[in-house]
Design a protein around this motif. Structure first.
Motif, PDB file in Angstrom:
ATOM      1  N   PRO A 124      -0.102   9.321  -2.655  1.00 30.62           N
ATOM      2  CA  PRO A 124      -1.344   8.742  -2.152  1.00 30.62           C
ATOM      3  C   PRO A 124      -1.133   8.084  -0.788  1.00 30.62           C
ATOM      4  N   ALA A 125      -2.192   8.021  -0.020  1.00 30.61           N
ATOM      5  CA  ALA A 125      -2.101   7.386   1.299  1.00 30.61           C
ATOM      6  C   ALA A 125      -2.017   5.869   1.178  1.00 30.61           C
ATOM      7  N   ALA A 126      -2.633   5.312   0.133  1.00 34.15           N
ATOM      8  CA  ALA A 126      -2.624   3.859  -0.051  1.00 34.15           C
ATOM      9  C   ALA A 126      -1.303   3.413  -0.664  1.00 34.15           C
ATOM     10  N   ALA A 127      -0.640   2.445  -0.035  1.00 33.26           N
ATOM     11  CA  ALA A 127       0.683   1.998  -0.490  1.00 33.26           C
ATOM     12  C   ALA A 127       0.645   1.415  -1.895  1.00 33.26           C
ATOM     13  N   ASP A 128      -0.465   0.775  -2.258  1.00 36.48           N
ATOM     14  CA  ASP A 128      -0.523   0.145  -3.578  1.00 36.48           C
ATOM     15  C   ASP A 128      -0.839   1.146  -4.690  1.00 36.48           C
ATOM     16  N   GLU A 129      -1.041   2.426  -4.344  1.00 37.83           N
ATOM     17  CA  GLU A 129      -1.282   3.456  -5.345  1.00 37.83           C
ATOM     18  C   GLU A 129      -0.045   4.317  -5.607  1.00 37.83           C
ATOM     19  N   GLY A 203       3.122  -1.472  -6.389  1.00 39.24           N
ATOM     20  CA  GLY A 203       2.454  -0.206  -6.680  1.00 39.24           C
ATOM     21  C   GLY A 203       2.002  -0.112  -8.127  1.00 39.24           C
TER      22      GLY A 203
END
Length: 378
Positions: A124-129, A203
């Motif tokens: 995913p592009a989002a670091a927290d995902e 994450g």
């Protein structure tokens, strides 16, 4: 590596590569063989073997639970075959090994994230995902901390630290209460592992579970699996005055003893892979010693090396083929090459033939690399 650094010849055990390859064989597709054999023969005895090819749901132990800790153990054996103290060397001589260890740690952490998000999905592009915890990440941390101990402490100190980790970790899980919970809760959501993961693990966790099977706290006891391998490497590399068969006997007796102690501990601290309990460490270390004893006897003592060649080829590039198992659609490749042949077989053989085709295409690539001395080490 620094040209001024003294070169240390590292003993090579073919049994080590063979057992590593045997371990990896099941991850690459070997676990599906028994389902295929059941479909082909109809013999329900294969169901017993197939049940061992699945992880325990929570408490308990199967052969498939051994694969991961066995790999960590073997990384420790390799480290123990040529132990070297760095703390008395000048910094100029230490730096190349320090750089290598941090590079290996970083690469395996990155590869672990890639593996987690493979099979055509992509990270995913989002670091927290992202899911940062991984099998390769745990291997990296276990090896890294074991290496630092080997390089900077005496063997006796390493043994004491291993015991303290096992006892201390068991104490945390059995007697340390967490806010809003109770001490000794070994459930998925109520364990101290779940509490630590919820606060320290960045994450997402595996399948959104409260306890990640490769979480923060459970990485600590995995270091002991690596250290047990280090101790074993120390033992194997030294000549025994009574010969190699005595070494085999000691390995087997030690494995049986550690295995028995682990199952005795199961009475008050259940064997659990996801929590990586201290009893799980002991049980997996016991089985690791037993398997290494068998492989060492057959391959390095009896010299039946041809029997192990299939596994040696896998073991020499184990990390890279493990990563490729998530990034390459081997089933598609196998069908593209062997699809017509598989379809020509009776339907009851399709599943088994498909599994064998999957294993064959991976092994042939590894064999091509082996013959050309292409060994990708991280």
């Amino acid at each position: 590596m620094d040209a001024n650094q003294p070169k240390i010849s590292k003993p090579r055990l073919m049994s080590l590569d063979a057992l590593r390859g045997f371990d990896m064989f099941w991850i690459l597709g070997g676990e599906a063989l028994f389902v295929g054999l059941l479909a082909w023969t109809g013999w329900h005895g294969w169901q017993i073997a197939d049940a061992q090819m699945k992880h325990s749901v929570w408490h308990g132990f199967t052969f498939y639970d051994l694969i991961f800790p066995l790999f960590i153990f073997l990384s420790g054996v390799a480290l123990g075959l040529s132990p070297k103290r760095l703390d008395k060397l000048p910094m100029s001589a230490r730096l190349p090994l320090y750089r290598h260890s941090f590079k290996r740690l970083g690469l395996l952490l990155i590869f672990g994230v890639l593996y987690n998000h493979g099979w055509g999905v992509g990270a995913p592009a989002a670091a927290d995902e992202l899911r940062y915890a991984s099998v390769l990440g745990r291997i990296a941390f276990a090896w890294f901390f074991a290496a630092m101990l080997v390089w900077h402490t005496a063997l006796r100190t390493q043994i004491i630290i291993a015991i303290l980790i096992l006892v201390g970790y068991a104490f945390l899980q059995l007697f340390m209460p967490v806010p809003g919970g109770v001490a000794g809760d070994l459930s998925m959501a109520g364990s101290i592992n779940a509490y630590v993961d919820s606060h320290l693990l960045p994450g997402i966790s595996y399948q959104g579970q409260p306890t990640d099977p490769e979480g923060v706290l459970s990485t600590l006891p995995a270091v002991v699996n690596a250290l047990a391998g280090v101790f074993t490497g120390h033992f194997i590399v030294k000549q025994h005055p009574k010969g190699d068969w005595v070494k085999v006997g000691i390995l087997m007796l030690a494995g049986a003893a550690v295995l028995a102690i682990g199952w005795l501990c199961d009475g008050f601290l259940p064997v659990n892979k996801d929590l990586w309990t201290s009893s799980f460490v002991l049980v997996t270390t016991g089985w690791s010693l037993l398997l290494l004893g068998v492989f060492y006897a057959l391959i390095d003592v009896l010299k039946l090396q041809r029997l192990a060649f299939v596994f040696v080829v896998i073991g020499c590039n184990a990390i890279i083929i493990y990563l490729a198992s998530s990034l390459v659609n081997w089933s598609y490749v196998a069908r593209s090459i062997f699809g017509g042949f598989i379809q020509a077989l009776p339907e009851s053989m399709h599943l088994l033939a498909g599994t064998l085709a999957l294993l064959t295409v991976q092994w042939l690539l590894l064999y091509w690399m082996y013959k050309r001395n292409i060994f990708i080490k991280v």
